[in-house]
Design a protein around this motif. Sequence first.
Motif, PDB file in Angstrom:
ATOM      1  N   LEU A   2       0.975  -1.311   0.100  1.00 53.33           N
ATOM      2  CA  LEU A   2       0.022  -0.218  -0.378  1.00 53.33           C
ATOM      3  C   LEU A   2       1.135   1.128  -0.217  1.00 53.33           C
TER       4      LEU A   2
ATOM      5  N   ILE B  97      -5.171   7.326  -1.411  1.00 53.21           N
ATOM      6  CA  ILE B  97      -5.676   6.067  -0.225  1.00 53.21           C
ATOM      7  C   ILE B  97      -7.029   6.289  -1.133  1.00 53.21           C
TER       8      ILE B  97
ATOM      9  N   SER C  16      -3.856   9.913   8.846  1.00 54.85           N
ATOM     10  CA  SER C  16      -4.797  10.040   8.075  1.00 54.85           C
ATOM     11  C   SER C  16      -6.167   9.024   7.633  1.00 54.85           C
TER      12      SER C  16
ATOM     13  N   TYR D  87      -7.305   3.124   6.381  1.00 60.20           N
ATOM     14  CA  TYR D  87      -7.290   2.316   5.796  1.00 60.20           C
ATOM     15  C   TYR D  87      -7.260   0.780   5.472  1.00 60.20           C
TER      16      TYR D  87
ATOM     17  N   TYR E 246      -6.683  -1.382  -4.344  1.00 56.30           N
ATOM     18  CA  TYR E 246      -6.964  -1.610  -2.614  1.00 56.30           C
ATOM     19  C   TYR E 246      -7.091  -3.087  -2.418  1.00 56.30           C
TER      20      TYR E 246
ATOM     21  N   LYS F 104      -8.600   3.301  -3.512  1.00 53.70           N
ATOM     22  CA  LYS F 104      -9.918   2.244  -3.586  1.00 53.70           C
ATOM     23  C   LYS F 104     -11.067   2.071  -4.288  1.00 53.70           C
TER      24      LYS F 104
ATOM     25  N   ASN G 180      -3.919  11.555   2.205  1.00 52.36           N
ATOM     26  CA  ASN G 180      -5.999  10.646   1.994  1.00 52.36           C
ATOM     27  C   ASN G 180      -6.376  10.719   0.507  1.00 52.36           C
TER      28      ASN G 180
ATOM     29  N   ILE H 247       1.029   4.295  -2.340  1.00 48.91           N
ATOM     30  CA  ILE H 247       0.579   5.541  -2.601  1.00 48.91           C
ATOM     31  C   ILE H 247       1.922   6.307  -3.128  1.00 48.91           C
TER      32      ILE H 247
END
Length: 257
Positions: A63, A235, A114, A117, A244, A239, A232, A67
């Motif tokens: 992850l 993330i 954040s 997640y 994600y 998604k 943010n 990012i």
Amino acid sequence: MKKHLVIFLVIMVGMIGLSSLAMASTLDDIKARGTIIIGTDATYPPMEYHDEAGNMIGFDIDLGNAIAELLGVKAEFIDTAWDGIFPALDSKKFDIIMSSTSITEERLKSKDMSDPYYQTSQAIAIRKDDDSIKGPEDLVGKVVAVQIGTTGDFAVSEIEGIKEIKRFDTTDKAYMEVMNKRADAVVNDYSEVSFRMTLLPDMKVAATFKEGEDIYGVTMRKGETELLAAINEAIAKLKESGKYQEIHDKWFTVPGN
């Protein structure tokens, strides 16, 4: 007079230049160097740990790399013991922490975190030949092993009547204490416990509690508003794109995770 004016203007320009450098944000620094430096305690499978070759792998590692890619930089991970990870962030040894770090009111007093997640619960792991523990209430009178400063540590500290809480700097040592019959149970995040049970055939999950209360976030120094917004946004994009979920499904194969 003109000479003095010229000198004054040169000084002012210099001060403005220095001021703008001082005001450069962490996000600016990250983009300038082309790398986001991430602190993690790589002793926590499947979130962050070392494979047989010594490489750091896990959900948080994948992850974090995703990012970083959206920020237009590379990710560099620094393996840091949990009990020193927050001071290391404060001293700017890295830009953020991604290490299964739960969002808590206490942490938010001194850190920015954040949007969530990952969400999990607390779990109790015991030896397979032990049927005396079926829930957190059965930890009363027992010896419980935890990793110091984790939500597992905080959770058992709330239970009155536990005989002893043994605190270790890694979860490995906590499990060893139970397997060697010097403790009755390990309490830790279900994300870690369920995976660990695939590696420890003589142990089992006895129960879960505080269902869904453990929520992970990316941690950074207080006041990093630009970095917080960028992470943010990253993330949310991961998604929305399905990336994600792809990372999630790679690491969490045990039902209920």
